[in-house]
Design an enzyme around this catalytic site. Structure first.
Site, PDB file in Angstrom:
ATOM      1  N   HIS A   1      25.939  66.131  58.646  1.00 15.31           N
ATOM      2  CA  HIS A   1      26.013  64.694  58.373  1.00 15.31           C
ATOM      3  C   HIS A   1      25.932  64.432  56.867  1.00 15.31           C
ATOM      4  CE1 HIS A   1      24.138  64.542  62.534  1.00 15.31           C
ATOM      5  NE2 HIS A   1      25.197  63.783  62.680  1.00 15.31           N
TER       6      HIS A   1
ATOM      7  N   GLN B   1      28.979  56.451  75.512  1.00 13.52           N
ATOM      8  CA  GLN B   1      29.700  57.725  75.427  1.00 13.52           C
ATOM      9  C   GLN B   1      28.970  58.854  76.152  1.00 13.52           C
ATOM     10  OE1 GLN B   1      29.408  57.657  70.945  1.00 13.52           O
ATOM     11  NE2 GLN B   1      29.272  59.866  71.191  1.00 13.52           N
TER      12      GLN B   1
ATOM     13  N   GLN C   1      35.031  67.620  61.393  1.00 13.44           N
ATOM     14  CA  GLN C   1      36.014  68.440  62.103  1.00 13.44           C
ATOM     15  C   GLN C   1      35.402  69.090  63.348  1.00 13.44           C
ATOM     16  OE1 GLN C   1      39.238  69.040  61.885  1.00 13.44           O
ATOM     17  NE2 GLN C   1      39.354  70.851  63.206  1.00 13.44           N
TER      18      GLN C   1
ATOM     19  N   ASP D   1      33.895  67.763  65.726  1.00 12.15           N
ATOM     20  CA  ASP D   1      34.349  66.931  66.844  1.00 12.15           C
ATOM     21  C   ASP D   1      35.837  66.635  66.647  1.00 12.15           C
ATOM     22  OD1 ASP D   1      31.738  66.416  68.259  1.00 12.15           O
ATOM     23  OD2 ASP D   1      31.233  65.759  66.247  1.00 12.15           O
TER      24      ASP D   1
HETATM   25  O1  PAF Z   1      30.068  61.877  66.280  1.00 17.11           O
HETATM   26  C1  PAF Z   1      29.147  61.077  66.589  1.00 17.11           C
HETATM   27  O2  PAF Z   1      27.990  61.228  66.179  1.00 17.11           O
HETATM   28  C2  PAF Z   1      29.469  59.911  67.504  1.00 17.11           C
HETATM   29  O3  PAF Z   1      30.372  60.263  68.491  1.00 17.11           O
HETATM   30  C3  PAF Z   1      29.931  58.652  66.750  1.00 17.11           C
HETATM   31  C4  PAF Z   1      31.239  58.887  66.027  1.00 17.11           C
HETATM   32  C5  PAF Z   1      28.860  58.229  65.755  1.00 17.11           C
HETATM   33  C6  PAF Z   1      30.140  57.508  67.746  1.00 17.11           C
HETATM   34  O4  PAF Z   1      28.976  57.205  68.443  1.00 17.11           O
END
Ligand code: PAF
Length: 286
Positions: free
Chosen positions: A37, A61, A149, A151
Protein backbone atom coordinates in the site's frame (compact mmCIF):
# COMPACT_ATOMS: atom_id res chain seq x y z
CA UNK A 1 -2.90 14.94 7.66
CA UNK A 2 -6.65 15.38 7.64
CA UNK A 3 -8.92 12.53 8.70
CA UNK A 4 -12.18 12.76 6.76
CA UNK A 5 -15.23 10.78 7.82
CA UNK A 6 -18.32 12.33 6.31
CA UNK A 7 -19.17 11.78 2.62
CA UNK A 8 -19.06 15.52 1.88
CA UNK A 9 -15.51 16.15 3.08
CA UNK A 10 -13.32 14.50 0.40
CA UNK A 11 -15.08 16.30 -2.47
CA UNK A 12 -14.69 19.62 -0.67
CA UNK A 13 -11.01 18.80 -0.11
CA UNK A 14 -10.42 17.87 -3.77
CA UNK A 15 -12.17 20.98 -5.08
CA UNK A 16 -10.13 23.24 -2.78
CA UNK A 17 -6.92 21.55 -4.01
CA UNK A 18 -7.86 21.97 -7.65
CA UNK A 19 -8.82 25.61 -7.08
CA UNK A 20 -5.16 26.08 -6.07
CA UNK A 21 -4.03 24.26 -9.22
CA UNK A 22 -3.07 21.06 -7.33
CA UNK A 23 -3.72 17.60 -8.77
CA UNK A 24 -5.35 15.06 -6.47
CA UNK A 25 -4.25 11.41 -6.31
CA UNK A 26 -6.31 8.64 -4.74
CA UNK A 27 -5.21 5.36 -3.17
CA UNK A 28 -8.24 3.20 -2.31
CA UNK A 29 -7.51 0.58 0.40
CA UNK A 30 -9.27 -1.63 2.91
CA UNK A 31 -6.63 -0.74 5.51
CA UNK A 32 -4.21 -2.86 7.55
CA UNK A 33 -1.59 -1.22 5.41
CA UNK A 34 1.67 -2.85 4.39
CA UNK A 35 4.60 -1.91 2.20
CA UNK A 36 2.55 -2.69 -0.93
CA UNK A 37 0.00 0.00 0.00
CA UNK A 38 2.78 2.43 0.91
CA UNK A 39 4.29 1.96 -2.55
CA UNK A 40 0.90 2.96 -4.02
CA UNK A 41 0.90 6.12 -1.89
CA UNK A 42 4.42 6.96 -3.10
CA UNK A 43 3.34 6.40 -6.71
CA UNK A 44 0.33 8.69 -6.19
CA UNK A 45 2.62 11.33 -4.66
CA UNK A 46 4.81 11.21 -7.76
CA UNK A 47 1.75 11.93 -9.92
CA UNK A 48 -0.25 14.41 -7.83
CA UNK A 49 0.53 17.23 -5.41
CA UNK A 50 -2.13 16.01 -2.96
CA UNK A 51 -2.90 12.41 -2.02
CA UNK A 52 -6.04 11.02 -0.41
CA UNK A 53 -5.94 7.46 0.97
CA UNK A 54 -9.31 5.79 1.49
CA UNK A 55 -9.73 3.16 4.17
CA UNK A 56 -12.99 1.26 3.95
CA UNK A 57 -13.55 -2.46 4.45
CA UNK A 58 -16.19 -2.71 1.75
CA UNK A 59 -18.90 -5.20 2.75
CA UNK A 60 -20.33 -5.58 -0.76
CA UNK A 61 -17.20 -7.26 -2.12
CA UNK A 62 -17.22 -10.06 0.48
CA UNK A 63 -19.28 -13.19 -0.15
CA UNK A 64 -21.19 -15.19 2.47
CA UNK A 65 -18.70 -17.10 4.62
CA UNK A 66 -15.75 -14.91 3.60
CA UNK A 67 -13.62 -12.94 6.05
CA UNK A 68 -15.51 -9.61 6.33
CA UNK A 69 -15.91 -9.90 10.11
CA UNK A 70 -12.35 -10.95 10.85
CA UNK A 71 -10.65 -8.76 8.20
CA UNK A 72 -7.68 -7.21 10.08
CA UNK A 73 -8.21 -3.61 11.20
CA UNK A 74 -5.90 -1.11 12.93
CA UNK A 75 -6.98 2.45 12.21
CA UNK A 76 -4.45 4.15 14.47
CA UNK A 77 -1.51 2.31 12.89
CA UNK A 78 -2.85 2.98 9.38
CA UNK A 79 -3.30 6.67 10.18
CA UNK A 80 0.32 6.93 11.37
CA UNK A 81 1.64 5.08 8.29
CA UNK A 82 -0.30 7.33 5.88
CA UNK A 83 0.93 10.43 7.66
CA UNK A 84 4.55 9.22 7.64
CA UNK A 85 4.25 8.54 3.91
CA UNK A 86 3.09 12.12 3.30
CA UNK A 87 -0.58 11.50 2.50
CA UNK A 88 -2.65 14.67 2.82
CA UNK A 89 -5.94 13.10 3.86
CA UNK A 90 -7.30 9.77 5.06
CA UNK A 91 -10.95 9.14 4.19
CA UNK A 92 -12.62 6.51 6.40
CA UNK A 93 -16.36 6.50 5.76
CA UNK A 94 -18.86 4.42 7.74
CA UNK A 95 -20.62 1.50 6.03
CA UNK A 96 -24.01 2.93 7.06
CA UNK A 97 -23.19 6.14 5.16
CA UNK A 98 -21.80 4.38 2.07
CA UNK A 99 -24.67 1.89 1.96
CA UNK A 100 -27.81 3.28 3.60
CA UNK A 101 -30.78 0.87 3.62
CA UNK A 102 -32.15 2.53 0.45
CA UNK A 103 -28.93 1.79 -1.54
CA UNK A 104 -29.94 -0.34 -4.55
CA UNK A 105 -27.35 0.30 -7.28
CA UNK A 106 -24.57 -2.08 -8.33
CA UNK A 107 -21.95 -1.40 -10.99
CA UNK A 108 -21.64 -4.67 -12.87
CA UNK A 109 -18.96 -5.42 -15.46
CA UNK A 110 -20.00 -8.35 -17.65
CA UNK A 111 -18.06 -10.56 -20.06
CA UNK A 112 -14.63 -12.14 -19.89
CA UNK A 113 -13.17 -9.52 -17.55
CA UNK A 114 -15.22 -10.94 -14.70
CA UNK A 115 -16.29 -14.43 -15.82
CA UNK A 116 -13.03 -16.23 -14.97
CA UNK A 117 -10.30 -16.22 -12.31
CA UNK A 118 -11.57 -14.66 -9.03
CA UNK A 119 -14.81 -13.65 -10.77
CA UNK A 120 -15.74 -17.32 -11.16
CA UNK A 121 -14.72 -18.22 -7.61
CA UNK A 122 -16.17 -15.19 -5.81
CA UNK A 123 -19.58 -14.40 -7.35
CA UNK A 124 -20.54 -10.75 -6.87
CA UNK A 125 -17.05 -9.76 -5.75
CA UNK A 126 -16.22 -7.52 -8.71
CA UNK A 127 -19.66 -5.88 -8.70
CA UNK A 128 -18.89 -4.94 -5.08
CA UNK A 129 -15.44 -3.63 -6.04
CA UNK A 130 -16.71 -1.73 -9.09
CA UNK A 131 -19.55 -0.20 -7.06
CA UNK A 132 -17.40 1.01 -4.19
CA UNK A 133 -14.61 2.29 -6.45
CA UNK A 134 -17.14 4.22 -8.56
CA UNK A 135 -18.57 5.73 -5.37
CA UNK A 136 -15.08 6.60 -4.09
CA UNK A 137 -14.24 8.27 -7.40
CA UNK A 138 -17.46 10.29 -7.19
CA UNK A 139 -16.86 11.26 -3.58
CA UNK A 140 -13.15 12.08 -3.88
CA UNK A 141 -12.98 13.39 -7.46
CA UNK A 142 -9.34 12.36 -8.01
CA UNK A 143 -7.31 13.20 -11.11
CA UNK A 144 -5.39 9.94 -10.79
CA UNK A 145 -5.97 6.72 -8.82
CA UNK A 146 -3.38 4.03 -8.10
CA UNK A 147 -4.07 0.28 -7.76
CA UNK A 148 -1.78 -2.72 -7.33
CA UNK A 149 -0.86 -5.30 -9.96
CA UNK A 150 -1.34 -8.06 -7.36
CA UNK A 151 -5.09 -7.62 -7.89
CA UNK A 152 -4.66 -7.73 -11.67
CA UNK A 153 -8.27 -8.66 -12.44
CA UNK A 154 -9.49 -5.86 -10.17
CA UNK A 155 -7.24 -3.39 -12.03
CA UNK A 156 -8.64 -4.56 -15.38
CA UNK A 157 -12.23 -4.22 -14.11
CA UNK A 158 -11.61 -0.72 -12.74
CA UNK A 159 -10.00 0.39 -16.01
CA UNK A 160 -13.10 -0.88 -17.87
CA UNK A 161 -15.54 0.88 -15.51
CA UNK A 162 -13.58 4.12 -15.79
CA UNK A 163 -13.58 3.98 -19.59
CA UNK A 164 -17.19 2.81 -19.96
CA UNK A 165 -18.64 5.37 -17.55
CA UNK A 166 -16.40 8.17 -18.89
CA UNK A 167 -15.01 8.86 -15.44
CA UNK A 168 -12.36 11.60 -15.61
CA UNK A 169 -9.74 9.63 -13.66
CA UNK A 170 -6.39 8.31 -14.84
CA UNK A 171 -5.85 4.74 -13.61
CA UNK A 172 -2.29 3.77 -12.74
CA UNK A 173 -1.24 0.21 -11.87
CA UNK A 174 1.83 -0.21 -9.66
CA UNK A 175 4.06 -3.31 -9.45
CA UNK A 176 3.59 -6.11 -6.91
CA UNK A 177 5.63 -5.61 -3.72
CA UNK A 178 7.02 -8.83 -2.28
CA UNK A 179 8.54 -10.09 0.96
CA UNK A 180 12.21 -11.12 0.70
CA UNK A 181 11.20 -14.73 0.06
CA UNK A 182 8.89 -13.76 -2.81
CA UNK A 183 5.50 -13.85 -1.07
CA UNK A 184 3.34 -11.02 -2.45
CA UNK A 185 2.42 -8.60 0.34
CA UNK A 186 -1.22 -8.83 1.42
CA UNK A 187 -3.19 -7.81 4.48
CA UNK A 188 -4.39 -11.43 4.61
CA UNK A 189 -0.85 -12.81 5.12
CA UNK A 190 -1.36 -12.29 8.88
CA UNK A 191 -3.89 -15.14 8.85
CA UNK A 192 -1.16 -17.68 7.93
CA UNK A 193 0.19 -20.05 10.59
CA UNK A 194 4.02 -20.28 10.77
CA UNK A 195 3.90 -23.54 8.78
CA UNK A 196 1.64 -22.03 6.10
CA UNK A 197 3.75 -18.87 5.95
CA UNK A 198 6.86 -20.99 5.37
CA UNK A 199 5.20 -22.69 2.36
CA UNK A 200 3.46 -19.61 0.91
CA UNK A 201 6.39 -18.47 -1.32
CA UNK A 202 5.49 -21.47 -3.50
CA UNK A 203 3.09 -19.19 -5.39
CA UNK A 204 5.93 -16.99 -6.64
CA UNK A 205 8.14 -20.00 -7.36
CA UNK A 206 5.39 -21.53 -9.49
CA UNK A 207 5.05 -18.29 -11.48
CA UNK A 208 8.83 -18.10 -11.89
CA UNK A 209 8.85 -21.66 -13.26
CA UNK A 210 6.17 -20.66 -15.76
CA UNK A 211 8.08 -17.53 -16.79
CA UNK A 212 11.23 -19.61 -17.34
CA UNK A 213 9.34 -21.98 -19.63
CA UNK A 214 7.94 -18.98 -21.52
CA UNK A 215 11.42 -17.46 -21.90
CA UNK A 216 12.58 -20.83 -23.23
CA UNK A 217 10.03 -20.51 -26.05
CA UNK A 218 7.07 -22.52 -24.72
CA UNK A 219 3.76 -20.99 -25.84
CA UNK A 220 1.22 -23.73 -25.03
CA UNK A 221 -0.86 -22.62 -22.03
CA UNK A 222 -1.58 -26.17 -20.92
CA UNK A 223 2.11 -27.01 -20.65
CA UNK A 224 2.99 -23.81 -18.78
CA UNK A 225 0.00 -24.04 -16.42
CA UNK A 226 0.72 -27.72 -15.63
CA UNK A 227 4.35 -26.93 -14.80
CA UNK A 228 3.29 -24.10 -12.49
CA UNK A 229 0.67 -26.30 -10.83
CA UNK A 230 3.15 -29.06 -10.17
CA UNK A 231 5.31 -26.57 -8.23
CA UNK A 232 2.35 -25.79 -5.98
CA UNK A 233 2.07 -29.55 -5.41
CA UNK A 234 5.46 -29.42 -3.65
CA UNK A 235 3.84 -27.48 -0.77
CA UNK A 236 1.69 -29.98 1.16
CA UNK A 237 -0.46 -27.31 2.86
CA UNK A 238 -1.33 -25.55 -0.43
CA UNK A 239 -4.59 -26.26 -2.27
CA UNK A 240 -4.93 -24.69 -5.72
CA UNK A 241 -8.19 -22.75 -6.20
CA UNK A 242 -7.25 -21.87 -9.76
CA UNK A 243 -4.20 -21.51 -11.99
CA UNK A 244 -5.24 -19.97 -15.30
CA UNK A 245 -3.67 -18.42 -18.38
CA UNK A 246 -5.68 -15.57 -19.89
CA UNK A 247 -5.22 -12.85 -22.47
CA UNK A 248 -3.76 -9.82 -20.65
CA UNK A 249 -6.29 -7.44 -22.22
CA UNK A 250 -9.63 -9.30 -22.27
CA UNK A 251 -8.82 -11.87 -19.52
CA UNK A 252 -10.34 -14.53 -21.82
CA UNK A 253 -8.68 -17.98 -21.59
CA UNK A 254 -5.92 -18.59 -24.15
CA UNK A 255 -4.65 -21.93 -25.49
CA UNK A 256 -1.57 -20.67 -27.32
CA UNK A 257 0.18 -17.46 -26.30
CA UNK A 258 0.37 -15.17 -29.29
CA UNK A 259 0.21 -11.84 -27.42
CA UNK A 260 0.67 -10.61 -23.84
CA UNK A 261 -0.85 -13.04 -21.34
CA UNK A 262 -1.54 -13.12 -17.63
CA UNK A 263 -0.90 -16.24 -15.58
CA UNK A 264 -2.95 -15.89 -12.39
CA UNK A 265 -3.09 -18.19 -9.38
CA UNK A 266 -5.18 -18.49 -6.23
CA UNK A 267 -4.19 -20.93 -3.52
CA UNK A 268 -5.76 -21.85 -0.18
CA UNK A 269 -3.65 -22.39 2.90
CA UNK A 270 -6.31 -23.63 5.31
CA UNK A 271 -9.02 -20.97 5.14
CA UNK A 272 -6.64 -18.28 3.86
CA UNK A 273 -6.81 -17.61 0.15
CA UNK A 274 -3.75 -16.00 -1.47
CA UNK A 275 -3.52 -14.68 -5.02
CA UNK A 276 -0.57 -13.83 -7.24
CA UNK A 277 0.16 -13.40 -10.95
CA UNK A 278 2.73 -12.71 -13.60
CA UNK A 279 2.50 -11.21 -17.04
CA UNK A 280 4.05 -13.18 -19.90
CA UNK A 281 6.25 -11.65 -21.14
CA UNK A 282 7.01 -10.49 -17.61
CA UNK A 283 7.11 -6.75 -18.15
CA UNK A 284 5.63 -5.58 -14.86
CA UNK A 285 2.09 -4.23 -14.84
CA UNK A 286 -1.19 -4.41 -16.77
O1 PAF B 1 -7.89 -3.66 -3.35
C1 PAF B 1 -8.59 -3.32 -2.36
O2 PAF B 1 -8.09 -3.13 -1.24
C2 PAF B 1 -10.09 -3.15 -2.54
O3 PAF B 1 -10.61 -4.10 -3.40
C3 PAF B 1 -10.50 -1.73 -2.97
C4 PAF B 1 -9.94 -1.38 -4.34
C5 PAF B 1 -10.00 -0.73 -1.94
C6 PAF B 1 -12.02 -1.64 -3.04
O4 PAF B 1 -12.62 -1.92 -1.82
Amino acid sequence: MLVLRSLEEPRRFARACRARGERVGLVPTMGYLHEGHLSLIREAKRRARRVVVTLFVNPTQFGAGEDLDRYPRDLERDRALCEAEGADALFTPEARDMYPPSHATRVNVSGTLTSGLCGAKRPGHFAGVATVVTKLFNLCEPDVAVFGQKDAQQAAVIKRVTADLDLPVEIVVAPIVRERDGLAMSSRNVYLSPEERAQAPVLKRSLDAAAALYRGGERRSRVIVEAARSHIGSAPLAKVDYMEMVDAGSLAPVDVLEGPALLAVAVYFGKTRLIDNTLLPDDGVM
